[in-house]
Enzyme design. Structure first.
Site, mmCIF file in Angstrom:
data_model
loop_
_atom_site.group_PDB
_atom_site.id
_atom_site.type_symbol
_atom_site.label_atom_id
_atom_site.label_comp_id
_atom_site.label_asym_id
_atom_site.label_seq_id
_atom_site.Cartn_x
_atom_site.Cartn_y
_atom_site.Cartn_z
ATOM 1 N N GLU A 86 -22.979 -3.667 20.708
ATOM 2 C CA GLU A 86 -21.815 -3.635 19.812
ATOM 3 C C GLU A 86 -21.245 -2.217 19.798
ATOM 4 O OE1 GLU A 86 -20.354 -5.817 17.397
ATOM 5 O OE2 GLU A 86 -19.260 -4.089 16.620
ATOM 6 N N LYS B 227 -26.203 -6.404 14.400
ATOM 7 C CA LYS B 227 -26.018 -4.980 14.745
ATOM 8 C C LYS B 227 -27.329 -4.197 14.601
ATOM 9 C CE LYS B 227 -21.045 -4.768 13.575
ATOM 10 N NZ LYS B 227 -20.730 -6.143 13.157
ATOM 11 N N ARG C 184 -13.287 -2.533 11.350
ATOM 12 C CA ARG C 184 -12.444 -2.960 10.240
ATOM 13 C C ARG C 184 -11.918 -1.744 9.476
ATOM 14 N NH1 ARG C 184 -13.224 -7.491 5.794
ATOM 15 N NH2 ARG C 184 -14.102 -8.782 7.412
ATOM 16 N N LEU D 86 -36.296 -7.758 14.841
ATOM 17 C CA LEU D 86 -35.018 -8.271 14.345
ATOM 18 C C LEU D 86 -34.401 -9.292 15.305
ATOM 19 C CD1 LEU D 86 -33.568 -5.007 12.773
ATOM 20 C CD2 LEU D 86 -34.436 -7.031 11.594
ATOM 21 N N ASP E 190 -32.713 -0.578 15.056
ATOM 22 C CA ASP E 190 -34.109 -0.212 15.315
ATOM 23 C C ASP E 190 -34.926 -1.503 15.184
ATOM 24 O OD1 ASP E 190 -36.340 1.313 15.828
ATOM 25 O OD2 ASP E 190 -36.340 2.376 13.904
ATOM 26 N N ALA E 191 -36.210 -1.411 15.506
ATOM 27 C CA ALA E 191 -37.070 -2.604 15.446
ATOM 28 C C ALA E 191 -36.440 -3.758 16.218
ATOM 29 C CB ALA E 191 -37.337 -3.002 13.981
ATOM 30 N N HIS F 269 -15.087 -3.000 20.057
ATOM 31 C CA HIS F 269 -14.778 -3.308 18.664
ATOM 32 C C HIS F 269 -13.989 -2.194 17.986
ATOM 33 C CE1 HIS F 269 -16.666 -4.900 14.630
ATOM 34 N NE2 HIS F 269 -15.355 -4.803 14.590
ATOM 35 N N THR G 164 -21.864 -10.079 10.319
ATOM 36 C CA THR G 164 -22.765 -9.123 9.675
ATOM 37 C C THR G 164 -22.763 -9.331 8.154
ATOM 38 O OG1 THR G 164 -22.053 -7.573 11.389
ATOM 39 C CG2 THR G 164 -23.344 -6.665 9.581
ATOM 40 N N ILE G 165 -21.573 -9.537 7.622
ATOM 41 C CA ILE G 165 -21.454 -9.683 6.158
ATOM 42 C C ILE G 165 -22.184 -10.950 5.700
ATOM 43 C CG2 ILE G 165 -19.778 -10.104 4.301
ATOM 44 C CD1 ILE G 165 -17.815 -8.256 5.926
HETATM 45 C C1 5RP Z 1 -17.257 -6.827 11.689
HETATM 46 C C2 5RP Z 1 -17.171 -7.732 12.818
HETATM 47 C C3 5RP Z 1 -16.131 -8.809 12.751
HETATM 48 O O1 5RP Z 1 -16.834 -9.988 12.785
HETATM 49 C C4 5RP Z 1 -15.115 -8.764 13.846
HETATM 50 O O2 5RP Z 1 -14.449 -7.540 13.875
HETATM 51 C C5 5RP Z 1 -14.046 -9.835 13.741
HETATM 52 O O3 5RP Z 1 -13.445 -9.882 12.500
HETATM 53 P P1 5RP Z 1 -11.883 -9.583 12.223
HETATM 54 O O4 5RP Z 1 -11.086 -10.350 13.253
HETATM 55 O O5 5RP Z 1 -11.668 -10.077 10.834
HETATM 56 O O6 5RP Z 1 -11.692 -8.089 12.388
HETATM 57 O O7 5RP Z 1 -17.941 -7.666 13.734
HETATM 58 O O8 5RP Z 1 -18.307 -5.950 11.848
#
Ligand code: 5RP
Length: 216
Positions: free
Chosen positions: A112, A64, A139, A72, A67-68, A136, A36-37
């Site tokens: 996600e 991620k 972070r 996208l 919308d749209a 997930h 994403t970054i």
């Molecule tokens: C952030 C992510 C990261 O790409 C994913 O969490 C993996 O990175 P890390 O192992 O550094 O946490 O989707 O939105």
């Protein structure tokens, strides 16, 4: 149980940094995530360039989508992504419109699971034709001290029982992986644990070794 794939998450702020790590580890990994970054920093050109450099790898554009969904996901797929992500809070209409773009191209859409979501939504995703979810630990949640726990394992098992293919991510290190043994995981993602390692190749190999030990 199939052996899980290894995905590198390229959450760099420049293409040159991302490609530097990838050049080192590409032989060890199965999926390249244009994070994403990186997508925010460099746009879809990063996706295009990674597909051109590594046509044999699965390329994920982790945008991620909220919308749209059609516009996208089309941007991601037309740039060379094999997979893209829709965020779990998106309307089901967004999920369906992204899937409509994916299917004729032989591509796929992952949901996600960052933030709040319910098993009722998960039923809707299945009915819509979604096969893949990304479980997930964000972070920021990790930085705030959230550890993997029984609640995660229970939810991951429920998702597997519903028939989803599960990608697992969120600050994973090899020592975390045995916690998930016995669960059919399709992909483990590692970002910082590989990118920031003193020896990224050794770090990727250690992920592979632990995966083979518990799922091989
Ligand atoms: C952030 C992510 C990261 O790409 C994913 O969490 C993996 O990175 P890390 O192992 O550094 O946490 O989707 O939105």
């Amino acid at each position: 149980m199939a052996v899980p794939l290894l995905q590198i998450a390229l959450d760099n702020t420049s293409f040159s940094d991302a490609v530097r790590t990838t050049r080192l580890v590409y032989e060890e990994i199965d999926v390249i995530e244009v994070g994403t970054i990186l997508c925010c920093a460099e746009g879809m050109s990063a996706v295009r360039n990674f597909k051109a450099l590594y046509p044999d790898k699965i390329i994920l554009a982790d945008i991620k989508i909220a919308d749209a969904g059609n516009i996208l996901s089309r941007l991601a797929f037309d740039s060379g992504a094999d997979w893209t992500t829709v965020i779990c809070c998106a309307d089901i209409a967004t999920v369906k419109s992204a899937l409509r773009e994916a299917r004729p191209r032989g591509c796929d859409v992952q949901i996600e699971l960052t933030g709040a979501w319910t098993l009722e939504q998960a039923e809707q995703w299945r009915e819509a034709g979604i096969k893949q979810v990304v479980y997930h630990r964000s972070r920021d949640a990790q930085a705030a001290g959230q550890a993997w726990g029984e609640k995660d394992l229970e939810l991951i098992r429920r998702l597997a029982d519903m028939g989803f293919e599960i990608t697992l991510t969120g600050g994973l290190v090899p020592e975390d992986l045995p916690l998930f043994k016995g669960i059919p995981i399709k992909v483990f993602i590692a970002g910082r644990a590989i990118r920031d390692a003193e020896d990224p190749v050794a770090a990727a190999r250690e992920f592979k070794r632990v995966i083979a030990q518990y799922w091989g």
